[in-house]
Design an enzyme around this catalytic site. Sequence first.
Site, PDB file in Angstrom:
ATOM      1  N   SER A 237      21.942 -57.275  16.082  1.00  0.00           N
ATOM      2  CA  SER A 237      20.861 -57.219  17.075  1.00  0.00           C
ATOM      3  C   SER A 237      21.330 -56.755  18.454  1.00  0.00           C
ATOM      4  O   SER A 237      20.559 -56.146  19.192  1.00  0.00           O
ATOM      5  CB  SER A 237      20.174 -58.580  17.197  1.00  0.00           C
TER       6      SER A 237
ATOM      7  N   LYS B 216      21.296 -62.986  23.318  1.00  0.00           N
ATOM      8  CA  LYS B 216      20.319 -61.953  23.633  1.00  0.00           C
ATOM      9  C   LYS B 216      20.390 -61.629  25.127  1.00  0.00           C
ATOM     10  O   LYS B 216      20.978 -62.352  25.914  1.00  0.00           O
ATOM     11  CB  LYS B 216      18.900 -62.418  23.274  1.00  0.00           C
TER      12      LYS B 216
END
Length: 210
Positions: A53, A114
Amino acid sequence: MASLLNSIRPSLLSRGTALKPTLITLGTLASWIPLYIFFNDHVAQLMWVTGPSMYPFLNTDYNSTKRKDVVFVNMLDPTRDLKRGMIVAFWARQMLTERWDDRSPYKPENMIVKRIIALEGDEVLTRSPYHYPREIIPTGHVWVEGEHPEDRMTLDSNTYGPVAKSLIAGQVQGVVWPLSKAGRIRWQDYRGSAKVMEGKHPPVKHFTGM
């Protein structure tokens, strides 16, 4: 019989003497365990970044070798002066799920890494599978997303919504491994996202969905 006992006793004593340094060492190590746990939970830790990701910003070689980066996570004051572009880590097991019970992370024991792209009061243009085309980030929350160019390769706020600041465990401040990438993370180079309208709204207390 007495002679047999007399022959065994010195042997037992010598074994006890030999074990003493080992027991002392084990006791010393055991006394350090609480300190290690406290340091790992509240000061800093090294962490493997798993999955694609954050590619290509992190795990640059993931597509070719599946090699994972090791990053330094500062956990001393994880929510201090949060900015757009910062890389943060938070525990999936504490993720807000009151609105996203069917989309909560699959491995709740893992820590997620993230990038923050929006702060409270910002308006975000969302993407599937989010339930609304736009979201205003409520007070005390941030919007996080992965870096992968393919949306299907990242599980982020577009799946589980804005993340409460209180759930952020640390700020990812550097890469430790591989050595070719080792160094401080320059989140300040982040130029923002075209889908974020910064400070468009006064902070709201609850999710709005637009």
